[in-house]
Scaffold this active site. Structure first.
Site, short mmCIF file in Angstrom:
data_model
loop_
_atom_site.label_atom_id
_atom_site.label_comp_id
_atom_site.label_asym_id
_atom_site.label_seq_id
_atom_site.Cartn_x
_atom_site.Cartn_y
_atom_site.Cartn_z
N TYR A 162 -51.00 62.49 -48.33
CA TYR A 162 -50.15 61.30 -48.20
C TYR A 162 -50.82 60.08 -47.56
O TYR A 162 -50.65 58.97 -48.04
CB TYR A 162 -48.89 61.65 -47.41
CG TYR A 162 -48.05 60.46 -47.03
CD1 TYR A 162 -47.37 59.72 -48.00
CD2 TYR A 162 -47.95 60.04 -45.70
CE1 TYR A 162 -46.61 58.61 -47.65
CE2 TYR A 162 -47.20 58.93 -45.35
CZ TYR A 162 -46.53 58.22 -46.32
OH TYR A 162 -45.79 57.12 -45.99
N ASN A 203 -59.01 54.78 -34.07
CA ASN A 203 -58.02 55.40 -34.94
C ASN A 203 -57.91 56.86 -34.53
O ASN A 203 -58.90 57.57 -34.54
CB ASN A 203 -58.48 55.27 -36.40
CG ASN A 203 -57.79 56.24 -37.34
OD1 ASN A 203 -58.40 56.73 -38.27
ND2 ASN A 203 -56.53 56.51 -37.11
N GLY A 204 -56.70 57.30 -34.19
CA GLY A 204 -56.54 58.69 -33.81
C GLY A 204 -55.83 58.81 -32.48
O GLY A 204 -55.12 57.89 -32.06
N GLY A 242 -51.56 50.94 -40.83
CA GLY A 242 -50.93 50.40 -39.63
C GLY A 242 -50.44 48.99 -39.89
O GLY A 242 -51.22 48.15 -40.33
N CYS A 279 -54.02 54.51 -37.62
CA CYS A 279 -54.58 53.16 -37.54
C CYS A 279 -55.73 53.07 -38.53
O CYS A 279 -56.22 54.08 -39.02
CB CYS A 279 -55.13 52.87 -36.15
SG CYS A 279 -53.88 52.91 -34.85
#
Ligand code: SF4
Length: 486
Positions: free
Chosen positions: A259, A119-120, A42, A16
């Site tokens: 990436y 996020n995570g 996201g 995210c």
């Protein structure tokens, strides 16, 4: 995200993106721009919550889909008033993609309103959740972020910072979060710093966001990365830093460099683009084979392929062209049509490939589905030999730290040796960068096996944060919610 996109996109997926700003008259508009720059992290849903000190209210909008679609309406933006706002791009790593799971979440405490985007992944969220439900908490979403809110509520007193600090001491996992109160924006990074979070400045306004590319889009300057285990509070007096966790050695996610992050971002003062180039050069030093051309698998293989081509002195050519206009609402109902998916996205540049020995460079192989189709396409375009070089070590393990990955049994590298993978994909040769080579490309002398410098668990199986829920999975029903909203 549509079925077709998932089916033809054989990558680990970003988790995210978060963005928060304090002290700007057009806070929500800047959050929209920031989320737009973080769209790669996201695409399933997004949301913004702002606070307007003039009317003393929080204002929110959450929607499924992309930022441009959700926040393109001027009259909607006029409702997101205030000088402080936070936003979130969601890729559903836990909890189904339904509106009640879309962040930022909002809660009303006796000490005031509180909104949070995360996020995570919390590795003990289900365990904590079961305990909280037993204590009487009523969960509204299946998102593990809500666990943080309930832990704060259950503390029963103290300031928002006290409650948040207490809650973060109870959770385990890899996370960066931004939160909004009536007088502050707060950022928290997990004690190992697995997920990224940076601090920026725009005039008198302060910003917290996942990547520096989100600072660039609004003309803000990067100040520093938020440190692992740090809580940063932005308020009318400036920036305050709290360090409530015992210091630990950092284990940043090395896959962000390979990436996930945008190549125009910098993490810990290191350009992501340059890191990928260096990884490509190291890959060439380790496993070069004579050929005519180096061809990236676009877009993510491009910087590594440039580094590879520079190192081995071969021409770098765009032998595969990516169509950037594949509609995200393109839904294909039949297997036969779905099989064509990769052709929608990639096409071989026949005039470059015909009769040539080609080295294809990509960032990773997950299930191998895209690689197989691309190799077939390159051979059909007349390539004589097709070799593949991968700028990450073999992905043998799933990620439990906020990245969407298939189960281990679906990972090609878990099931097959490198030679067997080469046969399966249909290439004349296949090589991955070694794990020590990856660390060398990152400026280390190699991987320090007693204290690895990064999280590399998807390559090594060495998970730096305990997987509490996974260990407890056999002890309780993993079902999170009885309410299904399709
Ligand atoms: S397991 Fe892999 S993808 Fe997940 S945080 Fe660690 S390095 Fe990153």
């Amino acid at each position: 995200m549509t079925y077709t996109q998932r089916a033809d996109d054989d990558h680990f997926h970003d988790e995210c993106g978060v963005f928060g700003i304090f002290g700007h008259g057009e806070a929500a508009t800047h959050v929209v721009l920031g989320l737009h720059a973080l769209q790669h992290r996201g695409q399933e849903a997004c949301g913004i919550v702002s606070y307007d000190a003039d009317d003393g209210r929080f204002h929110a909008h959450r929607a499924l889909g992309h930022v441009g679609d959700a926040f393109g309406d001027e009259s909607l933006m006029a409702t997101l008033k205030g000088q402080a706002a936070i936003g979130h791009n969601r890729y559903a790593t836990t909890g189904a993609t339904v509106l009640r799971n879309v962040q930022p979440l909002f809660a009303e405490f006796d000490c005031g309103g509180f909104s949070v985007g995360h996020n995570g992944n919390l590795t003990n969220a289900s365990t904590l959740r079961r305990s909280l439900v037993k204590q009487g908490c009523l969960f509204q979403s299946t998102s593990d972020t809500e666990v943080i809110v309930h832990l704060m509520a259950m503390r029963g007193g103290g300031s928002v910072i006290d409650r948040l600090t207490d809650a973060m001491r109870q959770v385990e996992g890899a996370y960066s979060l931004v939160a909004l109160t009536e007088d502050s924006v707060i950022g928290v990074r997990d004690p190992l710093g697995v997920r990224p979070l940076v601090l920026g400045q725009l005039g008198d306004a302060w910003i917290l966001c996942s990547e520096t590319c989100a600072l660039d889009i609004i003309g803000a300057t990067w100040v520093r990365d938020v440190e692992p285990g740090e809580i940063v509070v932005l308020d009318r007096n400036g920036v305050h830093s709290l360090k409530p966790f015992a210091p630990q050695r950092q284990r940043f996610c090395v896959f962000e460099y390979i990436y996930f992050a945008r190549p125009d971002s910098s993490i810990a003062s290191r350009s992501v683009y340059q890191a990928r180039r260096m990884i490509g050069a190291e890959l060439a030093r380790e496993s070069h084979i004579d050929a005519d051309l180096v061809v990236p698998i676009p877009d993510s293989g491009v910087p590594a392929a440039i580094g590879y081509a520079e190192e081995c002195g071969l021409p770098f050519e765009l032998g595969i062209i990516r169509n950037h206009y594949v509609g995200r609402t393109f839904i294909e109902p039949t297997d036969q049509i779905r099989h064509l998916g990769v052709r929608l996205k990639h096409n071989a540049n026949r005039t470059l490939l015909e009769g040539k020995n080609v080295i294809l460079v990509d960032d990773s192989i997950v299930r191998g589905t895209t690689s197989r189709k691309i190799v077939q396409m390159v051979r059909a375009a007349g390539a004589r030999e097709v070799h593949m070089r991968i700028s990450s070590p073999p992905t043998t393990n799933p990620c439990f730290y906020g990245i969407d990955t298939p189960s281990q049994r679906e990972l090609l590298a878990h099931n097959l040796s490198v030679d067997a993978m080469a046969d399966d994909i249909g290439v004349d040769s296949l090589a991955f960068i070694t794990i020590d080579g990856l660390y060398r490309a990152m400026g280390e002398s190699g991987r320090d096996s007693s204290f690895p410098q990064y999280c590399d668990a998807c390559f090594s199986g060495d998970y730096p944060i305990s997987l509490v829920d996974l260990a407890n999975a056999d002890k309780a029903d993993p079902q999170l919610s009885l309410l299904w909203e399709g």
